[in-house]
Motif scaffolding. Structure first.
Motif, PDB file in Angstrom:
ATOM      1  N   ALA A 123      33.231  32.203  35.866  1.00 49.83           N
ATOM      2  CA  ALA A 123      33.305  33.606  35.449  1.00 49.83           C
ATOM      3  C   ALA A 123      34.656  33.932  34.826  1.00 49.83           C
ATOM      4  CB  ALA A 123      33.047  34.514  36.650  1.00 49.83           C
ATOM      5  N   VAL A 124      35.724  33.420  35.404  1.00 55.33           N
ATOM      6  CA  VAL A 124      37.062  33.661  34.852  1.00 55.33           C
ATOM      7  C   VAL A 124      37.179  33.068  33.448  1.00 55.33           C
ATOM      8  CG1 VAL A 124      39.515  33.160  35.137  1.00 55.33           C
ATOM      9  CG2 VAL A 124      38.151  33.831  37.119  1.00 55.33           C
ATOM     10  N   LEU A 125      36.645  31.860  33.289  1.00 54.46           N
ATOM     11  CA  LEU A 125      36.691  31.231  31.967  1.00 54.46           C
ATOM     12  C   LEU A 125      35.861  32.016  30.948  1.00 54.46           C
ATOM     13  CD1 LEU A 125      36.355  27.456  32.934  1.00 54.46           C
ATOM     14  CD2 LEU A 125      38.421  28.660  32.192  1.00 54.46           C
ATOM     15  N   MET A 126      34.707  32.502  31.361  1.00 59.56           N
ATOM     16  CA  MET A 126      33.848  33.248  30.443  1.00 59.56           C
ATOM     17  C   MET A 126      34.479  34.564  30.028  1.00 59.56           C
ATOM     18  SD  MET A 126      30.121  32.500  32.207  1.00 59.56           S
ATOM     19  CE  MET A 126      29.244  33.624  31.117  1.00 59.56           C
ATOM     20  N   VAL A 127      35.145  35.234  30.955  1.00 56.44           N
ATOM     21  CA  VAL A 127      35.778  36.509  30.633  1.00 56.44           C
ATOM     22  C   VAL A 127      37.030  36.308  29.776  1.00 56.44           C
ATOM     23  CG1 VAL A 127      36.953  38.504  31.641  1.00 56.44           C
ATOM     24  CG2 VAL A 127      34.831  37.679  32.646  1.00 56.44           C
ATOM     25  N   VAL A 167      28.242  33.910  39.537  1.00 55.91           N
ATOM     26  CA  VAL A 167      28.802  34.009  38.173  1.00 55.91           C
ATOM     27  C   VAL A 167      28.555  35.391  37.585  1.00 55.91           C
ATOM     28  CG1 VAL A 167      28.652  33.129  35.821  1.00 55.91           C
ATOM     29  CG2 VAL A 167      28.597  31.544  37.729  1.00 55.91           C
ATOM     30  N   ILE A 168      27.315  35.853  37.659  1.00 55.44           N
ATOM     31  CA  ILE A 168      26.963  37.126  37.023  1.00 55.44           C
ATOM     32  C   ILE A 168      27.706  38.280  37.673  1.00 55.44           C
ATOM     33  CG2 ILE A 168      25.085  38.743  36.580  1.00 55.44           C
ATOM     34  CD1 ILE A 168      25.127  36.229  34.830  1.00 55.44           C
ATOM     35  N   SER A 169      27.778  38.288  38.996  1.00 56.97           N
ATOM     36  CA  SER A 169      28.465  39.386  39.683  1.00 56.97           C
ATOM     37  C   SER A 169      29.966  39.363  39.404  1.00 56.97           C
ATOM     38  CB  SER A 169      28.214  39.300  41.194  1.00 56.97           C
ATOM     39  OG  SER A 169      28.693  38.074  41.717  1.00 56.97           O
ATOM     40  N   PHE A 209      31.174  40.517  46.030  1.00 54.76           N
ATOM     41  CA  PHE A 209      30.531  40.495  47.345  1.00 54.76           C
ATOM     42  C   PHE A 209      29.057  40.864  47.246  1.00 54.76           C
ATOM     43  CE2 PHE A 209      34.768  40.352  49.259  1.00 54.76           C
ATOM     44  CZ  PHE A 209      34.519  39.526  50.342  1.00 54.76           C
ATOM     45  N   ALA A 210      28.703  41.723  46.309  1.00 52.96           N
ATOM     46  CA  ALA A 210      27.283  42.026  46.102  1.00 52.96           C
ATOM     47  C   ALA A 210      26.527  40.766  45.692  1.00 52.96           C
ATOM     48  CB  ALA A 210      27.128  43.112  45.044  1.00 52.96           C
ATOM     49  N   GLY A 211      27.141  39.964  44.825  1.00 51.63           N
ATOM     50  CA  GLY A 211      26.516  38.707  44.427  1.00 51.63           C
ATOM     51  C   GLY A 211      26.508  37.680  45.543  1.00 51.63           C
ATOM     52  N   LEU A 212      27.553  37.671  46.376  1.00 44.95           N
ATOM     53  CA  LEU A 212      27.622  36.706  47.478  1.00 44.95           C
ATOM     54  C   LEU A 212      26.521  36.941  48.506  1.00 44.95           C
ATOM     55  CD1 LEU A 212      31.477  36.389  48.177  1.00 44.95           C
ATOM     56  CD2 LEU A 212      29.985  34.888  46.834  1.00 44.95           C
ATOM     57  N   LYS A 213      26.158  38.197  48.716  1.00 43.46           N
ATOM     58  CA  LYS A 213      25.088  38.490  49.674  1.00 43.46           C
ATOM     59  C   LYS A 213      23.763  37.906  49.196  1.00 43.46           C
ATOM     60  CE  LYS A 213      27.327  42.792  51.031  1.00 43.46           C
ATOM     61  NZ  LYS A 213      27.279  44.268  50.992  1.00 43.46           N
TER      62      LYS A 213
END
Length: 281
Positions: free
Chosen positions: A100-104, A156-158, A198-202
């Motif tokens: 995600a960091v690389l994509m952003v 990744v998406i979150s 955290f929403a994605g981690l759940k």
């Protein structure tokens, strides 16, 4: 010691005590507990009345009796699935956050990776699980890989969503004050992205359990997936139901662990405040 008073015009609000927190938890928990109790009663009535054959739906008594009688068997296999799930979940977090960091940080990387991630996500994992068994054997490795694949996409998406949700004016202010990209990321981007992460981690926590069990379905000699697969082949419905219940409890506990971690990491977020506005009936 002098007691600090609130500034003029600002109403001072007391911190909720343990009793208030316990009352809030109880108020939120009674509905799902009541629903579970209702489903359990319906399960018991259906099986006790003989509306379905025992080989189709095991009774609650038979299901929980076999868990008690074969506790060591279920415990050992649950630990195997738990290890595969946690390992896959942790690896998915590390790879997902880095991706995600690389994509952003680069539009080129985002446009290159995003279609590939979407393509990999829509492939049914049960369809490619045999390939990992052929490539990696029947040990823990293929189950961990499938758990990673299941949990990777939500992370990744979150994280991408969180990193992109920063107010541009905050980034401009940071640059104006002389903060470099690394300091801006640590001080502004990362904290602001944590609620989304955290929403994605759940979601990823529950999917990791599914991924580990899917891998055990294809090729394993231990784990909850192996227990369910054997019970299904032997028409052992009580053991099958017991494995499904334990798998569900495992997913709920991992979800609760992420929720608890969020509570300690994000005490400042609105979703964690006891007095946050909620819809009640």
């Amino acid at each position: 010691m002098a007691v600090r008073s609130a500034p003029a015009g600002v109403a001072e609000r007391e911190r909720p005590g343990p009793g208030a927190r316990a009352a809030k938890v109880a108020a939120q928990a009674w509905r799902p507990v009541a629903l579970l109790a209702l489903l359990f009663v319906a399960w018991w009535v259906i099986t006790a009345a003989g509306w379905v054959e025992p080989y189709l739906v095991a009774s609650p008594w038979d299901t929980f009796s076999i868990i008690g009688n074969k506790w060591g068997y279920f415990w050992d296999n649950t630990l195997v699935t738990l290890w595969e799930t946690v390992a896959g979940f942790v690896i998915a977090i590390a790879l997902g956050v880095l991706t995600a960091v690389l994509m952003v940080s680069s539009v080129t990387i985002e446009r290159t990776l995003y279609p590939l991630l979407l393509f990999a996500q829509v492939i049914p994992k049960i369809a490619i699980a045999p390939l990992f068994v052929v490539w990696l054997g029947t040990d823990l490795a293929p189950k961990i890989v499938i758990a990673v694949l299941m949990a990777f996409f939500p992370v990744v998406i979150s994280m991408v969503t969180g990193l992109k949700s920063i107010d541009p004016e905050m980034l401009q202010l940071s640059a104006t004050m002389g903060a470099g990209p690394a300091k801006t990321f640590v001080k502004i981007r990362l904290p602001a992205s944590l609620p989304h992460l955290f929403a994605g981690l759940k979601i990823a926590a529950t999917l990791a359990v599914t991924g580990a069990v899917v891998g055990e379905f294809v090729g394993a000699n231990e784990g909850l997936g192996f227990v369910i697969q054997q019970a299904n082949g032997n028409f052992d419905t009580p053991t099958l139901f017991a494995g499904l219940i334990i798998m569900s409890v495992l997913g709920v506990l991992l979800f609760a662990a992420v929720e608890l971690l969020e509570y300690f990491v994000l005490p400042w977020h609105a979703s964690r405040r006891i007095d946050a506005a909620t819809t009640s009936m």
